[in-house]
Design an enzyme around this catalytic site. Sequence first.
Site, mmCIF file in Angstrom:
data_model
loop_
_atom_site.group_PDB
_atom_site.id
_atom_site.type_symbol
_atom_site.label_atom_id
_atom_site.label_comp_id
_atom_site.label_asym_id
_atom_site.label_seq_id
_atom_site.Cartn_x
_atom_site.Cartn_y
_atom_site.Cartn_z
ATOM 1 C CD GLN A 294 -0.790 -8.508 -0.039
ATOM 2 O OE1 GLN A 294 -0.113 -7.484 -0.145
ATOM 3 N NE2 GLN A 294 -1.811 -8.598 0.783
ATOM 4 C CG HIS B 118 -6.049 -1.508 1.246
ATOM 5 N ND1 HIS B 118 -4.719 -1.383 1.494
ATOM 6 C CD2 HIS B 118 -6.653 -0.517 1.951
ATOM 7 C CE1 HIS B 118 -4.512 -0.377 2.325
ATOM 8 N NE2 HIS B 118 -5.667 0.171 2.617
ATOM 9 C CE LYS C 28 -11.792 -7.909 7.511
ATOM 10 N NZ LYS C 28 -10.700 -8.814 7.733
ATOM 11 C CG HIS D 231 -3.467 -0.187 -2.801
ATOM 12 N ND1 HIS D 231 -2.388 -0.978 -3.086
ATOM 13 C CD2 HIS D 231 -3.850 -0.494 -1.534
ATOM 14 C CE1 HIS D 231 -2.110 -1.722 -2.020
ATOM 15 N NE2 HIS D 231 -2.975 -1.453 -1.071
ATOM 16 C CB CYS E 56 -0.984 0.046 1.157
ATOM 17 S SG CYS E 56 -1.297 -1.500 1.974
ATOM 18 C CG ASP F 52 -1.871 -5.302 -2.612
ATOM 19 O OD1 ASP F 52 -3.081 -5.199 -2.387
ATOM 20 O OD2 ASP F 52 -0.979 -4.888 -1.851
ATOM 21 N NE ARG G 280 1.610 -9.295 5.200
ATOM 22 C CZ ARG G 280 0.334 -9.232 4.862
ATOM 23 N NH1 ARG G 280 -0.530 -10.070 5.400
ATOM 24 N NH2 ARG G 280 -0.088 -8.331 4.001
HETATM 25 ZN ZN LIG Z 1 -3.122 -2.318 0.729
#
Ligand SMILES: [Zn+2]
Length: 680
Positions: A418, A552, A506, A422, A371, A420, A400
């Site tokens: 990910q 996200h 979410k 945004h 992010c 991912d 992580r």
């Molecule tokens: Zn994010």
Amino acid sequence: MSTQTIAVHLPDGAIREVPAGTTPLEIANSISPRLAAASVVARLTPLSGTAQSAATTSSGEQSAEAAMYAAEDSAAPRLVDLSTPLTADTRMELVTEKDPEALKVVRHSAAHVLATAVLELFPETKLGHGPATDSGFFYDFYREKPFTPEDLVAIEVKMAEVVARNEPFIHEFAPREKSLEDFGKDGDFMKTHFVTKFTEPGSQVSFYRNGKFVDFCRGPHIPSTGRVKAFKVLSLAGAYWLGDEKNPQLQRIYGTAFFSKKDLDAHFERLEEAARRDHRVLGKQLDLFSIQELAGAGLIFWHPKGAMIRKIMEDWMRDECLRRGYQLVYTPHVARVNLWQTSGHEGFYASNMFTPMELDDAMYRMKPMNCPFHILIYKNSPKSYRDLPVRYAELGNVYRYERSGTMHGLLRVRGFTQDDAHIFCMPSQIESEVAACIDFAEAVLHTFGFTEFKVELSTWDPSDRAHYAGSNENWDLAIRSLDNVLKSKGIPYKTIPGEAAFYGPKIDVKLVDVLGRLWQLSTVQFDFNLPARFELEYVGEDGERHQPVMVHRALFGSVERFFGVLIEHYAGAFPLWLAPVQVGLVPISERHIAYAGKVEKELKDAGLRVETDARNEKMNAKIRDFANQKTPYILVFGDKEEVAGSVSVRTRGKGDQGSMPLADFIAKCKELVATQSTEL
Ligand SMILES: [Zn+2]
Ligand SMILES: [Zn+2]
């Protein structure tokens, strides 16, 4: 006895006026003896105060222990024995075998039966605790001599005797100090610990008795041991008392229990099937991936065949992103600690991150999320309302920290990818953006062969204002938008209040695999926090500066994890469009190798993934090897096929399909691949 009357509100709206001290069992019997016989426990909900939805199901030892002994939230619904005297007005629901919580009560009761059996056979044993788990129960014991496999058999036989004796579970109380004294005298160091830790001085301590066996326990329990109808002792494991290796080593006996023999058998069949599909086993057998001791736990090495599937997954995802109006970006794997301070990760998320590394100019950290990087790209140039929504997508590698020993194949790792994205948008665009994300998530599911999924909407707890960033208006708007999208799409979902992240509500999508297991997959999350922390802006139609809203979203979630789920879902037999090798070629003898080369070239020219087995092996051995690799098609050819320009086709799961012209075979494959068919 006083003649006080209490009101018991039943789920159908009926209110029973009964004398105080009446038990749920008596009420059940007055409704119908069949209901009484089917009831396991009763659920009481105080009339005042709001009922919390579904009690949080927590796994893990600490929480199991706390849940067993800790004081209850007086406003929350609680389960009680059918023999508990009711003393005040209450809502009451009889919990039967249809309620999943009833199974936990049976399993915990089975743990008491286990402890009863162990003490009858091995009276010198000291007791720890015995909670229900998600799949059964365990009990911790201390005994100098380790239990043997034969002991476990004897224990199971003795448990059956305890069940056959059908001893009632009786709830008793004793003064705390007296209980501690008794446990101390008997050297029950674990019970002494639990009573000391989880009860208040001067209080009465709760016990359950069945026959001669008495255990410190808050309950509730089933009416009698005879209600443990189907159980099995499973295994034995060692564990240090309180997880400290300086402490005595305990022996933990695992078991499971079900309402019926049929359920128990079905459980073991599912376990066998799950073991057969274990992605770690198949990953090795099909040479898809590995985890290397020398490199470290939780770090995935994608071998050529696994990498091929990953390429197909990633190509599909990137193409879909572009088609759906996303822009692709790439960002670094590390950044200065300053960035993580601005984003808040350094404060809120540090314990999940790799420790910092010192370079000559600053401290750096591996990224746990993408992010902040996407935000920096957004912030790099001024944005106007005409630019919004801005959608940045990346297949980003994140790292992580997971404790050593907790990693599990592809499912729980320290480094993962990910998918991912945004989305930065105006509040007025939230609804259409979320709708598009949900569409996209559904496309992922259907494309990769999943038909069933479950959706959860996590919202905030407005009474707990301090724990949530962002204005009330934003929260209301966001929750309403998510709600609207799910409703207008006709997607059934469960609302979970108080489960939102601190930065926004979410939607979570969980897929259901072929064994009925749930896997967390896509997530679409709102964020009011990061745009504020990074002072993100756009110039509105009014010429003023405004803060965009940020979404996200990840659809595979983690590419590694999704791959693990795919392996298990398909048991390694990937559909043609995903299979790393789609067609295996088996020339019958050496003189057919030239024809094999010609077939291979034609298939490759058609975009198919082919492997020729040119070894000097028997035809059947070659066919078997391709079949073991779960290759969708195996083509066999000798003189006859070479002359005819045909191939003899073996289809996975269907066997020999006879000869067909090579051109026809190619056309058929192309059709299945182009439609991402899951037929083969
Ligand atoms: Zn994010
Ligand atoms: Zn108990």
